[in-house]
Enzyme design. Sequence first.
Site, short mmCIF file in Angstrom:
data_model
loop_
_atom_site.label_atom_id
_atom_site.label_comp_id
_atom_site.label_asym_id
_atom_site.label_seq_id
_atom_site.Cartn_x
_atom_site.Cartn_y
_atom_site.Cartn_z
N ARG A 64 30.05 46.19 27.92
CA ARG A 64 29.82 46.23 29.41
C ARG A 64 29.69 47.68 29.80
NH1 ARG A 64 30.64 41.90 32.73
NH2 ARG A 64 31.90 40.71 30.93
N ASN A 106 28.72 41.51 48.62
CA ASN A 106 28.48 40.46 47.78
C ASN A 106 28.35 39.43 48.54
OD1 ASN A 106 27.87 39.08 45.28
ND2 ASN A 106 29.98 38.55 45.34
N HIS A 108 29.19 35.35 48.39
CA HIS A 108 29.62 34.14 47.36
C HIS A 108 29.51 32.67 47.95
CE1 HIS A 108 32.38 32.38 44.29
NE2 HIS A 108 33.01 32.04 45.40
N SER A 135 30.33 33.30 52.11
CA SER A 135 31.09 34.48 52.45
C SER A 135 30.48 35.69 52.14
CB SER A 135 32.65 34.51 51.88
OG SER A 135 33.11 33.09 51.99
N ASP A 144 35.45 38.44 43.64
CA ASP A 144 35.25 37.65 44.79
C ASP A 144 36.57 37.81 45.75
OD1 ASP A 144 33.93 35.20 42.62
OD2 ASP A 144 33.07 36.90 43.98
#
Length: 197
Positions: A64, A106, A108, A135, A144
């Site tokens: 990652r 972001n 979501h 959201s 999140d």
Amino acid sequence: KRVAILISGGGSNMVKLVESMTGTHPARPVVVGSNDPQAAGLARAQAMGVPSFAIDHRAYPGDRAGFEAALLEPLLAAQPDILCLAGFMRILTPDFVQRFEGRMLNIHPSLLPKYPGLHTHQRAIDAGDAEAGASVHLVTPELDAGPILGQARVPVLPGDTAETLAARVLTQEHRLYPQVLRRFAQGDLTPITLTAA
Ligand code: GRF
């Protein structure tokens, strides 16, 4: 303000964000990036004249940090002030998030804090919720979970499937994200709530 947008697929939210940044808008799109070279949104960005890049996360199996280092290079080269995740489906490490914390958004597809993670629409249906939605939040290291900048609410209708609900929510995402980005770019973090038009 210079805005970078990260996508993983069709990029419908990215398209709406790019289309919103015109005229006197305080922000403009400087780059669109994806973790998938096949993401259809990349061609849509190019068609709108926005530079794009892809870093294939499959080239960094189990690495990652290596993927994020590769992602950071073209991203930082664009010198973004704001980073918008829009249908971006990779979890980012705290190290990456902290580089952009406070200026990374972001979207979501749930009424957070309900249903962080995946399969949000099916979970709302299974719970018998009367409402669902989307959201836009500031991204923090916890998935999140950051401060909510805006939400859009839609009814869950009898007979809804995850697909019919997702489509209803996506329509509202396309209204919500551009409105939140415009306010955020002007330094206004007052949360907004949209109800279906
Ligand atoms: C959609 O499920 C949307 O709810 C979520 O990401 C997915 C793809 O969105 N935000 P997009 O069309 O790639 O913007």
